[in-house]
Design an enzyme around this catalytic site. Sequence first.
Site, PDB file in Angstrom:
ATOM      1  CB  CYS A  10     -65.777 -47.461  52.780  1.00 49.49           C
ATOM      2  SG  CYS A  10     -64.316 -46.564  52.237  1.00 49.49           S
ATOM      3  CG  HIS A 562     -56.176 -48.262  50.580  1.00 44.16           C
ATOM      4  ND1 HIS A 562     -57.018 -48.796  49.628  1.00 44.16           N
ATOM      5  CD2 HIS A 562     -56.901 -48.176  51.713  1.00 44.16           C
ATOM      6  CE1 HIS A 562     -58.209 -49.014  50.167  1.00 44.16           C
ATOM      7  NE2 HIS A 562     -58.158 -48.649  51.445  1.00 44.16           N
TER       8      HIS A 562
END
Length: 646
Positions: A10, A562
Amino acid sequence: MGKILAVTACPVGIAHTYMASENLQKAGEALGVDIKVETQGSIGVENALTDQEIAEADGIIIAADKEVSKERFVGKKVIVTGVQEGIRQPEKLIKRIQNGDAPVYKAELATSQASGEKQRKENPIYRHLMNGVSYMVPFIVVGGLLIALALTLGGEQTPGGLVIPEDSIWKQVESLGATSFMFMIPILAGFIAVSIADRPGLVPGMIGGYIAATGDFYGSEAGAGFIGGILAGFLAGYVALAIKKIKVPKSVQPVMPIIFIPIISSVIIGLLFIYVIGAPVAQVFESLTLWLASMQGGSSIVLALILGAMIAVDMGGPFNKVAFLFGAAMIAEGNYSIMGPIAVAICIPPLGLGLATFINKRKFSATEREAGKASFTMGFFGITEGAIPFAAQDPLRVIPSIVTGSMVGSVIAMMANVGDRVAHGGPIVAVLGAVDNVLMFFVAAIIGVLVTAFMVTALKKDVDALPQTTSASLNGTKQTQAPTKSKVTPSHSQVQKLTDITNLQLIDSDLIGSTRDEVITSLINKLDEADVLSSADDFQKAILRREEQSSTGLGMNIAIPHGKSAAVKRPAIAFGINRTGVNWQSPDGSEAKLIFMIAVPEEAAGDEHLKILQMLSRKLMDEQFREQLLAVTSAEEAYDLLDTIH
């Protein structure tokens, strides 16, 4: 039992990569399929696929939201999909391979629509240029330092300057350095072309770069220099890309990338440079060289001011690279007085900020003071990027300070005729003997460093010295939280399990918030109260920027927001359970109840804490573990469960 391979990745490489890997492996076990998954996360490639495994595989699944090289899978059945599909529908992907419902990869330019759109948003010209520069820089450094070493240990002073005797072994070392320099422009052009057209662009790019650097091809003594190399790289890349898109018979497709595309592209680029582009670019370059060589007095001071500012303003970014490459090109023309001021300016930002952390520690956080120690070493070796952690946290005060210091140092070096005979900067080149007028090199650097250090300490405000322990107001007194299960985060090398970067203070078994942003704010407040953050606002911006890229709601009632930010003092994880759940735009439509917030310092990206996150992501794929987390009634119970992740 069949053999299936997979690659998961990703864009940020933190959670989705490993969750997709875990689910694919579990689905493979359930279906009786032998499956191996390569992960391409922030900590690099793990569990890499071998050539033999690829040759024996029935098919390959690429579950990724970023570009994954597919050249090694030519001739195999390949499914290219998003990482979310690897998380949500691993069985379906595996069955597609088993049923033969997958196309054979034929070495065509095959990027997913999602990654293509993402790349178009990134300013492709800058990305391609930086790809070439990143491969070129080691050749510059090796060549420059080898020449500097040869001059230092083997050079002899003569009326004409420092000369290495022809029969000396150091002459051969100098030749090795010159050989490294010879590759500089071809490598630059070649890897610009690779960034555009993948491997088929390498040969025409390097050939075009070599022709650009060799003026004999088009009747020029100087050549087209690095400007010509950049042009050659972009032309070669786009010509190769255009040829790749031409439809050809299936029998010809396998040899297109290794024969036809490189040959045709090389001929086109070579002839273009020899007959059309080379001479005009070389003439511009020669005119620029003559103009610079003729600069005297005030005009040379203006040049020094411009070069100093460009070197410092983005600390290794495009402005810095343009100034550096300009100085390197001037060395090739025998003009060392341009690289001298640049070599001084290069080291001033990291050295100046490192000194500032010692002059007035109250102005800098603990993280910045640690970064200050490292920046001294980086400054000595001419790595301007050592200033980035400081500028990222406080750009409005730091950037003007380093720009001013570099401009002052550059001007002093120009006025004192400081020269640098190698394409590198910092005190290292002076120590190795590559600098003309060494004394004034250090005078200019020291003055510039002092200007930066005193200016930044004058502009910055004192950092509030928050205690490491938790304070709670109770009858007007401060109570220190008991140390049980609430230790200070260790250094990265000590991180062995999840609870090394979390504690009771960072866990909330009844997290408040009815929306995603409210929950994010609640968790950020916990991090801030635990003295993990130097600026809660800055970290919140980093978290929300990440959410704008794609939702961190992973499904299965999980969200893992995050962010990487200079506002983070140390790696940490805050965890909360929202009993009612909030809409996190998860791919399966489930509301997020288990929320883990990852706080990562910019300079620590890719370190041990990401391995912990990998463990967390995989553990969360265990349904029983998720149910146990949802059933806890206190932070202590949650901590005990998280303590099992290692």
